[in-house]
Design a protein around this motif. Structure first.
Motif, short mmCIF file in Angstrom:
data_model
loop_
_atom_site.label_atom_id
_atom_site.label_comp_id
_atom_site.label_asym_id
_atom_site.label_seq_id
_atom_site.Cartn_x
_atom_site.Cartn_y
_atom_site.Cartn_z
N ILE A 51 0.83 -1.20 0.00
CA ILE A 51 0.00 0.00 0.00
C ILE A 51 0.87 1.26 0.00
CG2 ILE A 51 -1.78 1.29 1.22
CD1 ILE A 51 -2.73 -1.43 2.35
N HIS A 52 1.62 1.49 1.06
CA HIS A 52 2.29 2.78 1.26
C HIS A 52 3.37 3.09 0.22
CE1 HIS A 52 -0.15 2.87 4.74
NE2 HIS A 52 0.50 1.87 5.33
N LYS A 53 4.22 2.13 -0.10
CA LYS A 53 5.25 2.38 -1.11
C LYS A 53 4.61 2.61 -2.48
CE LYS A 53 9.30 0.24 0.94
NZ LYS A 53 10.39 -0.73 0.77
N ARG A 54 3.57 1.88 -2.77
CA ARG A 54 2.87 2.06 -4.06
C ARG A 54 2.20 3.42 -4.12
NH1 ARG A 54 0.16 -3.71 -5.77
NH2 ARG A 54 2.06 -4.93 -5.57
N ASP A 55 1.59 3.85 -3.00
CA ASP A 55 0.97 5.18 -2.96
C ASP A 55 1.99 6.26 -3.28
OD1 ASP A 55 -1.34 3.88 -2.14
OD2 ASP A 55 -1.19 4.52 -0.05
N LYS A 56 3.16 6.18 -2.65
CA LYS A 56 4.21 7.18 -2.88
C LYS A 56 4.68 7.15 -4.33
CE LYS A 56 5.84 7.37 1.84
NZ LYS A 56 6.93 7.18 2.78
N TYR A 57 4.89 5.96 -4.86
CA TYR A 57 5.34 5.81 -6.24
C TYR A 57 4.31 6.39 -7.21
CZ TYR A 57 6.77 3.54 -10.57
OH TYR A 57 7.15 3.31 -11.86
N MET A 58 3.04 6.05 -7.00
CA MET A 58 1.99 6.53 -7.91
C MET A 58 1.83 8.04 -7.81
SD MET A 58 -0.92 3.54 -7.99
CE MET A 58 -0.95 3.10 -6.25
N ALA A 59 1.84 8.59 -6.60
CA ALA A 59 1.68 10.03 -6.43
C ALA A 59 2.84 10.78 -7.08
CB ALA A 59 1.57 10.39 -4.95
N ALA A 60 4.05 10.30 -6.89
CA ALA A 60 5.22 10.95 -7.48
C ALA A 60 5.13 10.94 -9.01
CB ALA A 60 6.50 10.27 -7.02
N ASN A 61 4.73 9.83 -9.58
CA ASN A 61 4.60 9.75 -11.04
C ASN A 61 3.45 10.59 -11.56
OD1 ASN A 61 6.64 7.99 -12.37
ND2 ASN A 61 6.06 6.68 -10.66
N LEU A 62 2.36 10.64 -10.82
CA LEU A 62 1.24 11.49 -11.24
C LEU A 62 1.66 12.95 -11.21
CD1 LEU A 62 -1.72 9.71 -9.45
CD2 LEU A 62 -1.34 9.89 -11.92
N ARG A 64 4.68 14.14 -11.54
CA ARG A 64 5.64 14.34 -12.62
C ARG A 64 4.92 14.47 -13.97
NH1 ARG A 64 9.52 11.73 -10.86
NH2 ARG A 64 8.62 9.65 -10.99
N HIS A 65 3.92 13.64 -14.21
CA HIS A 65 3.27 13.64 -15.52
C HIS A 65 2.19 14.70 -15.66
CE1 HIS A 65 5.40 10.21 -17.03
NE2 HIS A 65 5.17 9.57 -15.91
N CYS A 66 1.73 15.27 -14.58
CA CYS A 66 0.69 16.29 -14.72
C CYS A 66 1.27 17.69 -14.60
CB CYS A 66 -0.45 16.06 -13.73
SG CYS A 66 -0.13 16.69 -12.09
N SER A 67 2.57 17.82 -14.51
CA SER A 67 3.16 19.15 -14.39
C SER A 67 2.87 20.01 -15.63
CB SER A 67 4.67 19.04 -14.16
OG SER A 67 5.28 18.44 -15.28
N LYS A 70 -3.18 18.09 -17.34
CA LYS A 70 -4.02 17.17 -16.58
C LYS A 70 -3.63 15.73 -16.89
CE LYS A 70 -7.91 20.30 -16.53
NZ LYS A 70 -9.32 20.49 -16.84
N VAL A 71 -3.93 14.86 -15.94
CA VAL A 71 -3.66 13.45 -16.12
C VAL A 71 -4.81 12.67 -15.48
CG1 VAL A 71 -2.28 13.21 -14.03
CG2 VAL A 71 -1.92 11.63 -15.90
N LEU A 72 -5.15 11.54 -16.03
CA LEU A 72 -6.19 10.68 -15.48
C LEU A 72 -5.53 9.40 -14.99
CD1 LEU A 72 -9.18 9.80 -15.08
CD2 LEU A 72 -9.04 8.83 -17.37
N ALA A 73 -5.86 9.01 -13.77
CA ALA A 73 -5.32 7.78 -13.22
C ALA A 73 -6.46 6.94 -12.66
CB ALA A 73 -4.32 8.08 -12.11
#
Length: 100
Positions: A51-62, A64-67, A70-73
């Motif tokens: 849960i927690h490591k995946r949350d951090k990974y996904m948030a960081a990538n989101l 990065r990609h929405c800078s 907009k991005v949809l996840a």
């Protein structure tokens, strides 16, 4: 065998629909929070990885990609709260790094 057979025939469709409705009713953020809290207490190492490591990974990538816009996840319900928390933390971190 008759019960199983009935579940998969036209006569048993209401039973399957009812079961599906019950499963769908369990899919709430509150139930996901309760399950996450249980996993943190019962299996902390697994909760960290799943849960927690995946949350951090996904948030960081989101982030990065929405800078650039907009991005949809599409994510699992158990990750929504953690991604939101991490998203806020990352936003505060980047805002603090801006020149005053």
């Amino acid at each position: 065998a008759e019960v199983l057979e009935g579940m998969f025939t036209a006569g048993g469709s209401s039973m399957m629909d009812s079961m599906g409705d019950r499963v769908e009713a369990l899919k709430t953020r509150e139930n996901a929070r309760q399950m996450t809290n249980w996993m943190e207490r019962a299996l902390p190492e697994i909760a960290t990885v799943m849960i927690h490591k995946r949350d951090k990974y996904m948030a960081a990538n989101l982030r990065r990609h929405c800078s650039q816009g907009k991005v949809l996840a599409v994510v699992g319900l158990a990750h929504v709260d953690g991604i939101e928390r991490e998203w806020q933390r990352l936003g505060e971190k980047s805002t603090a790094a801006l020149p005053q």
